[in-house]
Scaffold this motif. Structure first.
Motif, short mmCIF file in Angstrom:
data_model
loop_
_atom_site.label_atom_id
_atom_site.label_comp_id
_atom_site.label_asym_id
_atom_site.label_seq_id
_atom_site.Cartn_x
_atom_site.Cartn_y
_atom_site.Cartn_z
N TYR A 126 3.98 -3.22 -2.37
CA TYR A 126 3.84 -2.16 -3.68
C TYR A 126 4.21 -0.62 -3.02
N SER A 130 7.10 1.51 -4.49
CA SER A 130 7.28 2.77 -4.88
C SER A 130 8.11 3.74 -4.21
N VAL A 137 2.46 6.64 -5.00
CA VAL A 137 1.03 5.87 -4.96
C VAL A 137 -0.33 6.62 -4.97
#
Length: 405
Positions: A126, A130, A137
């Motif tokens: 993730y 991102s 994030v």
């Protein structure tokens, strides 16, 4: 010499794969390495999927529709509707793995500089997705002491700014194995509805829920039909990681039209993977029953074994096939590298994933590791004994009563 890009330089390394060179060194020394670092199951792929690839009768391996072949999407819609998703083929984009589905979500929902709130620890990639999308994030921290339960609603709301566009969860969770309850999902539903956010739910492990617990999807929530996105994949469900087939689902027609433009730009998802994925939809329930029983046995062996080691703390995961453990060491990454570079026990060692890379908050997870219980029970028992011995001889161990075993 030309310089590399700032974007590339800022791309985080994978905590799952960054220690691979050290594992190769250990292998070259003839050591057995128990790979608990990566979610690559040793479970056999369903025979129906293998057979479909063996009997391909095509003259050309052609592009499919950018959204995925209609036959496969029809089969997927039937599968999801058995889960009460209430979708049609027009709500589904077939993607090149769940990774591409997540990138489509980031690209389609957020502008550069926008923010996504994610409970940490979270799937390490993730961070990479991102960074690729130019999205920030914003972590909301869950804690090993309460089994990584969803943080209080106040913890989410104090992080929401005008730049906040989405909340992203993984359910059941990678890396913790945490399974969100219906009540927790309803809490998230209320937050995204109040602030008009997207709720992105990575549900690739939905089949793997234990101890009589049930998986609840964000598509089972009412009132946020246009806010919800489901990310899916065949990789873990059918032990088909190399097929690279995932799915992006939404009932928001405007959002799907935007995501389709990204799908068109990459032409089509893999044809061979779709063939295998479509066939895998015919996998009998007995396959999943056997796999779940196997994972429960592995989980129980791993968690009991870990918690029997002095100084180790590891909550019991409710789903997926991962666990995060806190170790009695000075630094988990340093320890994991040492395991591969210097340690051996009966010519064996263990490869773990340092958990700091699963956090966005600097300084967290530095004594934690993620373990994937994707090996057979005998291998897990041997891996635990290696770890027990390692913690007793590691110079940076904080075990008070070291007894060599």
């Amino acid at each position: 010499m030309p310089h590399t890009s700032n974007r590339g330089n800022e791309m985080p390394e994978s905590p799952i794969r960054k220690l691979v060179p050290y594992a190769e060194i250990a292998n070259n020394k003839g050591r057995v390495v128990y790979h608990l670092n990566i979610g690559q199951p040793d479970i056999e792929t369903p025979q129906v999927a293998i057979d479909a690839l063996r009997i391909i009768d095509r003259k050309v391996i052609e592009y499919s529709h950018s959204a995925g072949g209609i036959g496969y999407r029809t089969g997927l819609a039937e599968y999801y509707n058995k889960l009460n998703f209430n979708v049609t083929t027009d709500n589904i984009l077939v993607t090149t793995g769940g990774s591409e589905a997540l990138l489509f979500a980031f690209y389609s929902c957020m502008n550069e500089g926008d923010e996504v709130i994610i409970p940490e620890p979270f799937y390490a990639n993730y961070n990479g997705f991102s960074k690729t999308a130019g999205v920030k994030v914003v972590p909301v921290t869950s804690n090993i002491d309460n089994g990584f339960a969803l943080p209080p609603i106040a913890d989410f709301e104090k992080l929401i700014t005008p730049k906040t566009k989405a909340i992203l969860i993984c359910n059941p969770g990678n890396p913790t194995g945490y399974l969100y309850s219906k009540e927790e999902l309803e809490t998230l539903r209320d937050i995204v509805k109040k602030h008009d956010l997207y709720l992105i739910s990575d549900e690739v492990y939905r089949e793997f829920c234990y101890d009589g617990k049930t998986h609840h999807s964000v598509f089972n929530l009412t009132g946020i039909e246009n806010n919800s996105i489901v990310i899916d994949s065949v990789s873990k469900r059918y032990s088909m990681c190399g097929a690279r087939i995932g799915a992006f689902l939404t009932k928001n027609k405007e959002l799907l039209a935007v995501a389709l433009k990204y799908a068109q730009a990459r032409l089509s998802p893999p044809t061979m993977g779709q063939i295998a994925g479509e066939a895998a939809l015919n996998t009998p329930q007995s396959y999943f029953d056997n796999v779940i029983n196997e994972y429960v046995n592995r989980r129980d062996v791993l968690i009991e074994g870990l918690n029997s080691i002095e100084g180790v703390k590891c909550p019991n995961p409710g789903g997926a096939f991962y666990a995060v453990a806190e170790l009695p060491v000075d630094n988990a990454e340093k320890f994991c590298q040492w395991l591969l570079e210097e340690f051996e026990y009966n010519n064996q060692t263990v490869m773990l994933a340092p958990a700091a890379g699963f956090y966005a908050t600097k300084g967290l997870g530095e004594k934690e590791v993620r373990l994937a219980y994707v090996l057979n029970v005998d291998s897990l028992k041997k891996a635990i004994e290696c770890l027990r011995h390692a913690l007793n001889v590691y110079e940076g161990s904080t075990i008070k009563n070291k007894v060599l075993v």
